[in-house]
Motif scaffolding. Structure first.
Motif, PDB file in Angstrom:
ATOM      1  N   TRP A 179       0.790  -1.233   0.000  1.00 22.11           N
ATOM      2  CA  TRP A 179       0.000   0.000   0.000  1.00 22.11           C
ATOM      3  C   TRP A 179       0.823   1.285   0.000  1.00 22.11           C
ATOM      4  O   TRP A 179       0.265   2.375  -0.070  1.00 22.11           O
ATOM      5  CB  TRP A 179      -0.972  -0.003   1.198  1.00 22.11           C
ATOM      6  CG  TRP A 179      -1.882  -1.195   1.149  1.00 22.11           C
ATOM      7  CD1 TRP A 179      -1.895  -2.250   1.994  1.00 22.11           C
ATOM      8  CD2 TRP A 179      -2.887  -1.460   0.161  1.00 22.11           C
ATOM      9  NE1 TRP A 179      -2.833  -3.177   1.619  1.00 22.11           N
ATOM     10  CE2 TRP A 179      -3.468  -2.710   0.487  1.00 22.11           C
ATOM     11  CE3 TRP A 179      -3.351  -0.786  -0.966  1.00 22.11           C
ATOM     12  CZ2 TRP A 179      -4.492  -3.271  -0.282  1.00 22.11           C
ATOM     13  CZ3 TRP A 179      -4.365  -1.347  -1.727  1.00 22.11           C
ATOM     14  CH2 TRP A 179      -4.918  -2.571  -1.384  1.00 22.11           C
ATOM     15  N   PRO A 235      -7.914   0.269   2.694  1.00 24.98           N
ATOM     16  CA  PRO A 235      -7.680  -1.055   2.100  1.00 24.98           C
ATOM     17  C   PRO A 235      -6.918  -1.999   3.035  1.00 24.98           C
ATOM     18  O   PRO A 235      -7.147  -3.210   3.002  1.00 24.98           O
ATOM     19  CB  PRO A 235      -6.883  -0.757   0.835  1.00 24.98           C
ATOM     20  CG  PRO A 235      -6.412   0.629   0.962  1.00 24.98           C
ATOM     21  CD  PRO A 235      -7.328   1.334   1.880  1.00 24.98           C
ATOM     22  N   THR A 236      -6.036  -1.469   3.869  1.00 23.98           N
ATOM     23  CA  THR A 236      -5.293  -2.337   4.789  1.00 23.98           C
ATOM     24  C   THR A 236      -6.238  -2.989   5.784  1.00 23.98           C
ATOM     25  O   THR A 236      -6.154  -4.188   6.056  1.00 23.98           O
ATOM     26  CB  THR A 236      -4.229  -1.536   5.571  1.00 23.98           C
ATOM     27  OG1 THR A 236      -3.476  -0.764   4.661  1.00 23.98           O
ATOM     28  CG2 THR A 236      -3.313  -2.454   6.329  1.00 23.98           C
ATOM     29  N   ASP A 239      -7.977  -5.707   4.111  1.00 27.56           N
ATOM     30  CA  ASP A 239      -7.139  -6.631   3.348  1.00 27.56           C
ATOM     31  C   ASP A 239      -7.295  -8.049   3.880  1.00 27.56           C
ATOM     32  O   ASP A 239      -7.415  -8.288   5.074  1.00 27.56           O
ATOM     33  CB  ASP A 239      -5.671  -6.202   3.450  1.00 27.56           C
ATOM     34  CG  ASP A 239      -4.848  -6.755   2.300  1.00 27.56           C
ATOM     35  OD1 ASP A 239      -5.299  -7.728   1.660  1.00 27.56           O
ATOM     36  OD2 ASP A 239      -3.766  -6.214   2.038  1.00 27.56           O
TER      37      ASP A 239
END
Lengths: 302, 378
Positions: A179, A235-236, A239
């Motif tokens: 990322w 997004p992390t 994830d």
């Protein structure tokens, strides 16, 4: 007087006409994307929201009866710790990306010169490769029989292979690696827009480079840092591929739990409520981030 | 300011700044080439030159934003080459002001004091003093983007002056302002300089600004000082074609000279112009490469009698006005001298042009004093 009236009247007619005319541009441009958003984003979300309040039968089938059980189970049961762990990993990744991204973006923006485009591409282009493939490459490098271990063993630096794969450490490195571009790009854009003479003025007025960073560079690139943090954190937090491939069974994030509920346990209502909880958490964090960082950004815009 | 009055005012002053053989290269380009200079305390000094002549680079070398490749910079008698810019006792006012957009006017002015760890109460006092001096009262809590160009300029000035630097460096300080404001700020700059007594080092490409602001001017071309002197010297006695042209002496004639025994110079221009002038400085013929005449020193006579009334220390030619451009405060005339291709540019004040009813196509006599024939040495 007569002539003046004649000269101006056609124009005022034109203005009136423009007002009355139906503007086809807005539906023309916004139509397709609105359709896609409603059909493929909002509708599935609503379906998942609906599922998350349903019961599960003995064999995992959906029973169409209302219940708050799934939500209660998340809030009281073991998945709370997974949430916290994901949150922790996401915060950690964001901070690491900030620490790595700042000097990177700063030096590219200030000293990149003619290499700027190349340097930015070196950061961005890898992220165009499907990240599943990149993570497999990561595995090949860090595995027990991987490139690093083989190299170290060949040179006699270690006698036994190091355990790197399937540790929290490698998951962290993987997350940062995946990322980081999303942090560097907005930071770079923010620092590109910064007048170099501002830094020179600060130096000239007596600011040591370190002080200058905290008094000028940091406040002026705040917008980029907030944007980058949002782009990395969200997004992390959701994830699942990085922990699944690099963490094995050792590291569990919310994404993995959702996937597990849907695929292995086959418990769709339970998985749905987890997904909804995740989405709700992210929306809340996003809201707070914009509210917290937006004030100053708005002030600068005016 | 003339040379004598400069000597009277600064002859005994100490050097605020000394440059010794400064050279700065960027790759193959020599931006500043072997410049040596002494600037007195309290002086307003201007580097004047076209863009890209190296004047800004020189200023940045003094501030420490660039390192000189060769030579020494001395501020107050001390070599500062190794001292980082944030510790040098000089401050620069940038062309685009470079105000910190995320700080109020007060914080902008206080920036340097905070960095120098000045106590809070003193910061407040010193900032307020400067706010008074540059007439920004009541603006302390405004943001830079809420200020006009002139006000931003004042903040930039105050921000540097509040540190009481030994030298204030001004990088084209007025270039970002419109014409009327520029005139106003020019007067302001002079007033502020008188008040604080700080040495000002100004960089500009505007000869008018340099002339009206400075005690001394260095004309710079290709990184070298072409001529150094008081505004009067630079304007009235340019030594080279470049300086003459840059200072607006639009009548420039290259040519050769004969020096005869009577202490006269007979100048023969390459295109046929012949001028006789006294050799007061005992020049040798080979030194003289040309002459220049400012367009505003040339007078116009319509009648023989007007010429007869002049004393003999005048150069007189007959010609015809081929062009007359109205410029408001003056008329820009082109006079073609009879039986030659020589064209003279003349600036005639509006009053005179009006009284003489000057029009294009008129036969006229042009005249100017001998001393206005300025000799060019290269």
């Amino acid at each position: 007087m007569e002539t003046i009236k004649n000269a101006t009247s056609p124009q005022s007619d034109l203005v009136v006409k423009n007002k009355k005319k139906f503007n086809v541009e807005v539906p023309l441009y916004m139509g397709p994307i609105s359709f896609l958003l409603v059909g493929f984003v909002f509708a599935p979300l609503l379906i998942i929201l609906f599922f998350s309040f349903l019961k599960t039968g003995l064999y995992g089938e959906i029973v169409y009866e209302f219940t708050m059980g799934n939500i209660k189970e998340i809030l009281t049961g073991g998945s709370g710790i997974v949430f916290l762990n994901s949150f922790y990993l996401a915060v950690q990744t964001t901070i690491l990306c900030l620490l790595l991204g700042y000097p990177l973006a700063y030096y590219i923006a200030r000293y990149g010169g003619k290499w700027k485009v190349l340097l930015i591409s070196m950061i961005v282009v890898p992220s165009w490769v499907a990240y599943l493939i990149r993570l497999y490459a990561f595995k090949t490098i860090t595995g027990t029989n991987g490139i690093i271990n083989n190299f170290l063993m060949d040179w006699g630096l270690i006698s036994e292979p190091l355990t790197m794969l399937y540790t929290p450490g490698v998951v962290m490195v993987g997350l940062v690696y995946t990322w980081l571009p999303f942090m560097v790009l907005p930071l770079h854009a923010a620092m590109e827009g910064m007048e170099p003479s501002l830094l020179e003025a600060a130096t000239d007025l007596g600011a040591h480079p370190v002080r200058r960073f905290f008094r000028i560079t940091l406040p002026l690139s705040r917008g980029g840092a907030i944007a980058g943090s949002i782009l990395v954190f969200i997004p992390t937090m959701g994830d699942w591929l990085v922990p699944a491939l690099l963490g094995g069974s050792k590291v569990m994030m919310v994404g993995n739990l959702v996937a597990q509920k849907f695929t292995i346990a086959g418990n769709i209502p339970s998985g749905s409520s987890l997904a909804i909880m995740l989405a709700a958490t992210l929306i809340l964090i996003l809201y707070l981030a914009i509210k917290w960082g937006g004030k100053e950004a708005m002030e600068k815009l005016v | 300011m003339s040379a004598e009055s400069y000597e009277n005012e600064y002859g005994n002053a100490k050097n605020a700044l000394e440059l010794k053989n400064i050279t700065k290269r960027f790759g193959d380009l020599v931006a500043v080439s072997n410049i040596s200079l002494e600037i007195k305390e309290g002086e307003i000094f201007s580097f004047l030159g076209p863009s890209g002549c190296g004047k800004t680079t020189l200023l940045r070398c003094i501030a420490g934003l660039e390192d000189a490749d060769e030579g020494q910079v001395l501020i107050g008698g001390e070599v500062v080459n190794q001292i980082p810019p944030y510790k040098r006792n000089c401050s620069i006012v940038f062309q685009q002001h470079a105000l910190f957009p995320h700080m109020s006017v007060f914080d902008n002015i206080a920036f340097g004091l905070v960095e120098h760890k000045v106590p809070k109460a003193e910061i407040k006092m010193r900032v307020n003093d400067l706010v008074d001096m540059v007439n920004l009262n009541g603006m302390e809590s405004r943001w830079p983007h809420q200020l006009s160009g002139g006000q931003q300029q004042r903040v930039a000035l105050a921000r540097s002056l509040v540190l009481r630097p030994a030298i204030l460096l001004l990088d084209e300080p007025l270039a970002a302002l419109d014409r009327k404001l520029r005139k106003e700020m020019q007067t302001e700059l002079k007033r502020i300089q008188k008040e604080v007594g700080t040495t000002f080092m100004n960089v500009t490409h505007d000869q008018k600004e340099a002339l009206s602001l400075s005690d001394r001017i260095a004309v710079i071309k290709d990184g070298k000082i072409i001529q150094l002197g008081t505004p009067e010297e630079i304007y009235e006695s340019p030594r080279t074609t470049f300086v003459a042209d840059f200072m607006g002496a639009s009548n420039i004639f290259s040519g050769k000279a004969d020096v005869n025994g009577d202490n006269n110079i007979l100048f023969r221009g390459d295109i046929g112009l012949e001028i006789l002038l006294p050799n007061n400085d005992k020049l040798e013929a080979k030194e003289i490469k040309g002459i220049s005449i400012h367009p505003e020193v040339i007078g116009i006579a319509l009648e023989e009698s007007e010429i007869k009334a002049l004393d003999s220390w005048h150069t007189v030619f007959k010609g015809r006005i081929t062009e007359a451009f109205y410029q408001g405060d003056f008329s820009e005339l082109t006079v073609k001298l009879n039986e030659s291709d020589i064209e003279l540019a003349i600036h005639l004040g509006r009053g005179i042009a009006h009284d003489k009813e000057i029009v294009s196509g008129q036969d006229v006599m042009v005249h100017w004093k001998w001393e206005h024939n300025n000799i060019l040495y290269s």
